[in-house]
Design a protein around this motif. Structure first.
Motif, PDB file in Angstrom:
ATOM      1  N   PRO A   1      43.310  32.977  31.189  1.00  0.00           N
ATOM      2  CA  PRO A   1      43.805  34.247  31.739  1.00  0.00           C
ATOM      3  C   PRO A   1      45.139  34.072  32.460  1.00  0.00           C
ATOM      4  CG  PRO A   1      41.479  33.958  32.225  1.00  0.00           C
ATOM      5  CD  PRO A   1      41.960  32.652  31.669  1.00  0.00           C
ATOM      6  N   LYS A   2      46.029  35.005  32.241  1.00  0.00           N
ATOM      7  CA  LYS A   2      47.348  34.988  32.874  1.00  0.00           C
ATOM      8  C   LYS A   2      47.240  35.745  34.198  1.00  0.00           C
ATOM      9  CE  LYS A   2      49.571  34.941  28.316  1.00  0.00           C
ATOM     10  NZ  LYS A   2      48.283  34.893  27.564  1.00  0.00           N
ATOM     11  N   THR A   3      46.813  35.042  35.240  1.00  0.00           N
ATOM     12  CA  THR A   3      46.429  35.723  36.475  1.00  0.00           C
ATOM     13  C   THR A   3      47.608  36.378  37.186  1.00  0.00           C
ATOM     14  OG1 THR A   3      46.488  33.567  37.587  1.00  0.00           O
ATOM     15  CG2 THR A   3      44.344  34.377  36.875  1.00  0.00           C
ATOM     16  N   ALA A   4      48.786  35.793  37.109  1.00  0.00           N
ATOM     17  CA  ALA A   4      49.939  36.437  37.744  1.00  0.00           C
ATOM     18  C   ALA A   4      50.238  37.774  37.070  1.00  0.00           C
ATOM     19  CB  ALA A   4      51.158  35.524  37.688  1.00  0.00           C
ATOM     20  N   GLU A   5      50.204  37.779  35.736  1.00  0.00           N
ATOM     21  CA  GLU A   5      50.458  39.026  35.014  1.00  0.00           C
ATOM     22  C   GLU A   5      49.313  40.018  35.207  1.00  0.00           C
ATOM     23  OE1 GLU A   5      52.434  38.761  31.074  1.00  0.00           O
ATOM     24  OE2 GLU A   5      52.176  36.589  31.332  1.00  0.00           O
ATOM     25  N   LEU A   6      48.092  39.509  35.307  1.00  0.00           N
ATOM     26  CA  LEU A   6      46.963  40.401  35.588  1.00  0.00           C
ATOM     27  C   LEU A   6      47.092  41.020  36.977  1.00  0.00           C
ATOM     28  CD1 LEU A   6      43.969  38.371  34.100  1.00  0.00           C
ATOM     29  CD2 LEU A   6      44.701  40.656  33.375  1.00  0.00           C
ATOM     30  N   THR A   7      47.596  40.247  37.924  1.00  0.00           N
ATOM     31  CA  THR A   7      47.804  40.791  39.269  1.00  0.00           C
ATOM     32  C   THR A   7      48.814  41.930  39.229  1.00  0.00           C
ATOM     33  OG1 THR A   7      47.280  38.664  40.294  1.00  0.00           O
ATOM     34  CG2 THR A   7      48.535  40.240  41.618  1.00  0.00           C
ATOM     35  N   LEU A   8      49.900  41.732  38.508  1.00  0.00           N
ATOM     36  CA  LEU A   8      50.888  42.802  38.358  1.00  0.00           C
ATOM     37  C   LEU A   8      50.262  44.013  37.672  1.00  0.00           C
ATOM     38  CD1 LEU A   8      53.824  43.842  38.471  1.00  0.00           C
ATOM     39  CD2 LEU A   8      54.215  42.667  36.288  1.00  0.00           C
ATOM     40  N   PHE A   9      49.495  43.766  36.632  1.00  0.00           N
ATOM     41  CA  PHE A   9      48.873  44.839  35.857  1.00  0.00           C
ATOM     42  C   PHE A   9      47.926  45.664  36.730  1.00  0.00           C
ATOM     43  CE2 PHE A   9      45.507  46.500  33.115  1.00  0.00           C
ATOM     44  CZ  PHE A   9      46.204  47.043  32.044  1.00  0.00           C
ATOM     45  N   PHE A  10      47.026  44.984  37.446  1.00  0.00           N
ATOM     46  CA  PHE A  10      46.006  45.719  38.195  1.00  0.00           C
ATOM     47  C   PHE A  10      46.535  46.298  39.506  1.00  0.00           C
ATOM     48  CE2 PHE A  10      42.938  43.308  35.510  1.00  0.00           C
ATOM     49  CZ  PHE A  10      42.316  44.420  34.958  1.00  0.00           C
ATOM     50  N   THR A  11      47.590  45.719  40.044  1.00  0.00           N
ATOM     51  CA  THR A  11      48.204  46.345  41.214  1.00  0.00           C
ATOM     52  C   THR A  11      48.781  47.703  40.841  1.00  0.00           C
ATOM     53  OG1 THR A  11      48.721  44.192  42.190  1.00  0.00           O
ATOM     54  CG2 THR A  11      49.955  46.085  43.015  1.00  0.00           C
ATOM     55  N   GLN A  12      49.340  47.789  39.638  1.00  0.00           N
ATOM     56  CA  GLN A  12      49.917  49.051  39.180  1.00  0.00           C
ATOM     57  C   GLN A  12      48.864  50.004  38.609  1.00  0.00           C
ATOM     58  OE1 GLN A  12      53.420  48.671  36.697  1.00  0.00           O
ATOM     59  NE2 GLN A  12      53.988  46.736  37.652  1.00  0.00           N
ATOM     60  N   MET A  13      47.763  49.463  38.091  1.00  0.00           N
ATOM     61  CA  MET A  13      46.756  50.318  37.461  1.00  0.00           C
ATOM     62  C   MET A  13      46.059  51.199  38.495  1.00  0.00           C
ATOM     63  SD  MET A  13      43.378  49.359  35.170  1.00  0.00           S
ATOM     64  CE  MET A  13      42.166  49.617  36.483  1.00  0.00           C
ATOM     65  N   PRO A  14      45.872  52.470  38.207  1.00  0.00           N
ATOM     66  CA  PRO A  14      45.132  53.332  39.136  1.00  0.00           C
ATOM     67  C   PRO A  14      43.689  52.849  39.280  1.00  0.00           C
ATOM     68  CG  PRO A  14      46.299  54.633  37.477  1.00  0.00           C
ATOM     69  CD  PRO A  14      46.356  53.207  37.025  1.00  0.00           C
ATOM     70  N   LYS A  15      43.249  52.774  40.518  1.00  0.00           N
ATOM     71  CA  LYS A  15      41.859  52.411  40.807  1.00  0.00           C
ATOM     72  C   LYS A  15      41.266  53.585  41.572  1.00  0.00           C
ATOM     73  CE  LYS A  15      43.972  48.967  42.386  1.00  0.00           C
ATOM     74  NZ  LYS A  15      45.169  49.030  41.521  1.00  0.00           N
TER      75      LYS A  15
ATOM     76  N   LEU B   1      39.958  39.265  39.486  1.00  0.00           N
ATOM     77  CA  LEU B   1      38.852  38.308  39.390  1.00  0.00           C
ATOM     78  C   LEU B   1      37.878  38.719  38.294  1.00  0.00           C
ATOM     79  CD1 LEU B   1      38.006  37.591  43.145  1.00  0.00           C
ATOM     80  CD2 LEU B   1      39.186  36.084  41.541  1.00  0.00           C
ATOM     81  N   PHE B   2      37.534  39.992  38.270  1.00  0.00           N
ATOM     82  CA  PHE B   2      36.572  40.476  37.278  1.00  0.00           C
ATOM     83  C   PHE B   2      37.106  40.257  35.863  1.00  0.00           C
ATOM     84  CE2 PHE B   2      33.987  43.307  34.828  1.00  0.00           C
ATOM     85  CZ  PHE B   2      32.787  43.398  35.501  1.00  0.00           C
ATOM     86  N   ALA B   3      38.354  40.633  35.644  1.00  0.00           N
ATOM     87  CA  ALA B   3      38.941  40.523  34.304  1.00  0.00           C
ATOM     88  C   ALA B   3      39.092  39.069  33.877  1.00  0.00           C
ATOM     89  CB  ALA B   3      40.294  41.226  34.276  1.00  0.00           C
ATOM     90  N   SER B   4      39.546  38.218  34.786  1.00  0.00           N
ATOM     91  CA  SER B   4      39.806  36.826  34.420  1.00  0.00           C
ATOM     92  C   SER B   4      38.520  36.033  34.233  1.00  0.00           C
ATOM     93  CB  SER B   4      40.694  36.158  35.474  1.00  0.00           C
ATOM     94  OG  SER B   4      40.079  36.177  36.752  1.00  0.00           O
ATOM     95  N   ARG B   5      37.463  36.398  34.961  1.00  0.00           N
ATOM     96  CA  ARG B   5      36.201  35.660  34.846  1.00  0.00           C
ATOM     97  C   ARG B   5      35.351  36.123  33.668  1.00  0.00           C
ATOM     98  NH1 ARG B   5      34.236  35.568  41.228  1.00  0.00           N
ATOM     99  NH2 ARG B   5      35.807  34.069  41.961  1.00  0.00           N
ATOM    100  N   TYR B   6      35.322  37.443  33.429  1.00  0.00           N
ATOM    101  CA  TYR B   6      34.363  37.986  32.464  1.00  0.00           C
ATOM    102  C   TYR B   6      35.023  38.570  31.218  1.00  0.00           C
ATOM    103  CZ  TYR B   6      31.672  37.326  36.681  1.00  0.00           C
ATOM    104  OH  TYR B   6      31.111  36.769  37.796  1.00  0.00           O
ATOM    105  N   LYS B   7      36.328  38.721  31.239  1.00  0.00           N
ATOM    106  CA  LYS B   7      37.123  39.151  30.088  1.00  0.00           C
ATOM    107  C   LYS B   7      36.583  40.405  29.399  1.00  0.00           C
ATOM    108  CE  LYS B   7      39.040  34.585  29.230  1.00  0.00           C
ATOM    109  NZ  LYS B   7      39.415  33.574  28.215  1.00  0.00           N
ATOM    110  N   PRO B   8      36.306  41.443  30.149  1.00  0.00           N
ATOM    111  CA  PRO B   8      35.928  42.713  29.514  1.00  0.00           C
ATOM    112  C   PRO B   8      37.149  43.333  28.844  1.00  0.00           C
ATOM    113  CG  PRO B   8      36.301  43.053  31.835  1.00  0.00           C
ATOM    114  CD  PRO B   8      36.439  41.569  31.603  1.00  0.00           C
TER     115      PRO B   8
ATOM    116  N   LEU C   1      46.570  39.458  28.034  1.00  0.00           N
ATOM    117  CA  LEU C   1      46.560  38.812  29.353  1.00  0.00           C
ATOM    118  C   LEU C   1      45.266  38.055  29.619  1.00  0.00           C
ATOM    119  CD1 LEU C   1      48.155  41.625  31.572  1.00  0.00           C
ATOM    120  CD2 LEU C   1      49.287  39.829  30.254  1.00  0.00           C
ATOM    121  N   VAL C   2      44.169  38.474  28.985  1.00  0.00           N
ATOM    122  CA  VAL C   2      42.890  37.802  29.220  1.00  0.00           C
ATOM    123  C   VAL C   2      42.520  36.851  28.081  1.00  0.00           C
ATOM    124  CG1 VAL C   2      41.975  39.627  30.694  1.00  0.00           C
ATOM    125  CG2 VAL C   2      41.570  39.728  28.227  1.00  0.00           C
ATOM    126  N   ALA C   3      43.298  36.849  27.016  1.00  0.00           N
ATOM    127  CA  ALA C   3      43.004  35.957  25.891  1.00  0.00           C
ATOM    128  C   ALA C   3      43.257  34.508  26.302  1.00  0.00           C
ATOM    129  CB  ALA C   3      43.874  36.323  24.694  1.00  0.00           C
ATOM    130  N   GLY C   4      42.357  33.616  25.887  1.00  0.00           N
ATOM    131  CA  GLY C   4      42.520  32.207  26.229  1.00  0.00           C
ATOM    132  C   GLY C   4      42.463  32.006  27.729  1.00  0.00           C
TER     133      GLY C   4
END
Length: 497
Positions: free
Chosen positions: A47-61, A438-445, A42-45
């Motif tokens: 960033p797939k922000t829509a898919e990242l939004t789905l991913f992080f909304t579901q991910m426990p924070k 934002l963090f994942a798409s900008r800095y790609k950790p 999702l962060v390669a090249g």
């Protein structure tokens, strides 16, 4: 190389020497590895922000540690509070009218002649409602080219608009924040809830400014007035009432899914006597209540008063930390960008928050690259395990700091611990999930780092070890379920292909 992460490993340092170590079962490494690979795609090249939004909304924070209560409630809910308070909205100024005689006079008029509107009338007046949302938050700020105030001014002015209703209806506000947190898989919030009580002492003010550069004299001055405040029955009663109000507001918030704790705060825009007495009541309140876990200092850091009295405030914290060593302090420090103040004003705020005030966490810290002792600051934070609270949306909107210009790049490079947080999600209209996007798409950790950030928000919470262990066990279980779902999704996608 893939590195397996567990909550126990992340919190090993925090729990070192604890009487009961956190028991860990075997982790599902296959699911974790599959989740890491999916995230990497999702962060390669681009960033797939829509898919990242789905991913992080579901991910426990795990939690949100830099969270202002009044700035996190959305303007829409504050409009609902108008009727609850018996107030109305002046549709010309968009400010809340609180004077009963004015409200009664307005309500006596025919509906078409009223300038002060009830909740229902605001909802029915589309123009007024839309304009209100744009003044009480940053809604549509970046979506149109109309004349607008500078973003920092708009941001800080919002609190004056909704202030009369933000200081009431606490149970409803907290319940809404809890509901929203659970829906985006956040298990803990540590909110800056209320300003602690203060009194005015003009003699103290004048003497404080005179003693600004004489630490011995200023300590003696604070000690003398502290002795007076401790014997002041009215002041003591105001602190007790303050604690009672927080406990009443917190009823029904904690359950098996969610936990909330509260910071009290002082306002750096006030005169020294008000700040010091508020700080005294804040430290006392934290000592009295297990719900109140820390003290903070808030308010726009670039104002004349904030800059003039910054060092005085740090010395006040040092004085009271020495008397209340168990009370935790989180500190808004270095929320400044080049141009906000003259260059010399960027040189010392984080440093003094750490070295003088003894901050346990640093909020924002975005002037790091300009600080005179930046390398020493990062070394101290790394050595003493002091995290910085990263608020990407807020820093971008208020200060124009984002991307490679954000010092999170420095904090990460030099091993300073960090947490990801929201600041004022109601004003800037976002979520904690979006901060992760934002963090994942900008800095790609890597996924390991993002997962660690989630656990960090429990590790660095101002909570007893037993509470951290409980929340970590919950987070372990939530991650196991999340990673199992993602692994299943990956298998399904592979089958479709």
């Amino acid at each position: 190389m893939y590195i397996k992460l567990t909550g126990g490993a992340m919190l090993a340092l925090a729990f070192a020497g604890a009487p009961q170590a956190l028991a860990k079962g075997p982790a599902n490494t296959a699911n974790e590895a599959a989740t890491a690979r999916h995230y990497a795609s999702l962060v390669a090249g681009e960033p797939k922000t829509a898919e990242l939004t789905l991913f992080f909304t579901q991910m426990p924070k795990g939690g949100d540690l830099h969270h202002h209560y009044s700035g996190s409630v959305y303007a829409e809910q504050y409009v609902d509070f108008l009727d609850k308070q018996g107030y109305c909205l002046n549709k010309q100024t968009y400010r809340i009218e609180t004077k009963k005689e004015v409200i009664d006079a307005e309500r006596a008029k025919p509906a078409e002649q009223r300038n002060c509107l009830s909740t229902a009338e605001v909802h029915a007046d589309d123009f007024t409602y839309r304009e209100l949302l744009q003044r009480w938050s940053n809604k549509d700020f970046n979506n149109h080219g109309a004349m607008q105030p500078p973003p920092d001014r708009l941001f800080f002015q919002t609190f004056g608009f909704f202030g009369p209703v933000s200081n009431a209806n606490f149970r409803e506000g907290l319940q809404e924040l809890k509901k929203r947190a659970i829906e985006e898989n956040v298990g803990y919030i540590e909110t800056m809830f209320k300003m602690s009580p203060f009194v005015v002492n003009k003699d103290f003010d004048l003497l404080a400014w005179q003693n600004a550069n004489d630490d011995k004299a200023f300590d003696a001055q604070m000690g003398a007035w502290l002795a007076v405040l401790e014997q002041d029955e009215a002041f003591g009663k105001s602190t007790e009432d303050f604690v009672t109000k927080i406990h009443e507001s917190a009823e029904g918030i904690d359950d098996e899914r969610f936990t909330m704790r509260y910071q009290t705060y002082v306002l750096r825009l006030l005169n020294p006597s008000q700040v010091f007495s508020s700080m005294v009541s804040g430290f006392k309140a934290a000592k009295m209540s297990d719900k109140i876990v820390g003290v903070n200092i808030v308010g726009q850091e670039s104002t004349m008063v904030s800059m003039r009295d910054y060092s005085l405030h740090m010395k006040m914290f040092r004085f009271l930390k020495a008397r209340y060593p168990d009370v935790k302090v989180a500190m808004h420090a270095g929320e400044l960008a080049l141009g906000d103040v003259p260059p010399e004003g960027l040189k010392f705020h984080i440093d003094q928050a750490l070295v003088i005030a003894g901050a346990d966490r640093i909020g924002h810290g975005i002037d790091l690259a300009h600080e005179s002792n930046a390398p020493a600051i990062m070394a101290k934070m790394r050595k003493d395990d002091i995290p910085v609270e990263i608020n990407l949306t807020s820093n971008s909107f208020i200060n124009g700091i984002e991307g490679a210009n954000h010092p999170v790049t420095l904090y990460r490079k030099y091993g300073v611990p960090y947490v990801i947080s929201t600041d004022d999600a109601g004003v800037t209209r976002h979520t904690l999930s979006n901060e992760y996007v934002l963090f994942a798409s900008r800095y790609k950790p890597g996924y390991a780092e993002m997962k660690k950030a989630s656990y960090n928000s429990i590790r660095y919470a101002f909570l007893p070890v037993a509470e951290k262990q409980r929340l970590t066990r919950q987070l372990d279980a939530r991650f196991a379920a999340f990673e199992a779902r993602i692994a299943g999704l990956v298998k399904t996608q592979a089958g479709v292909k």
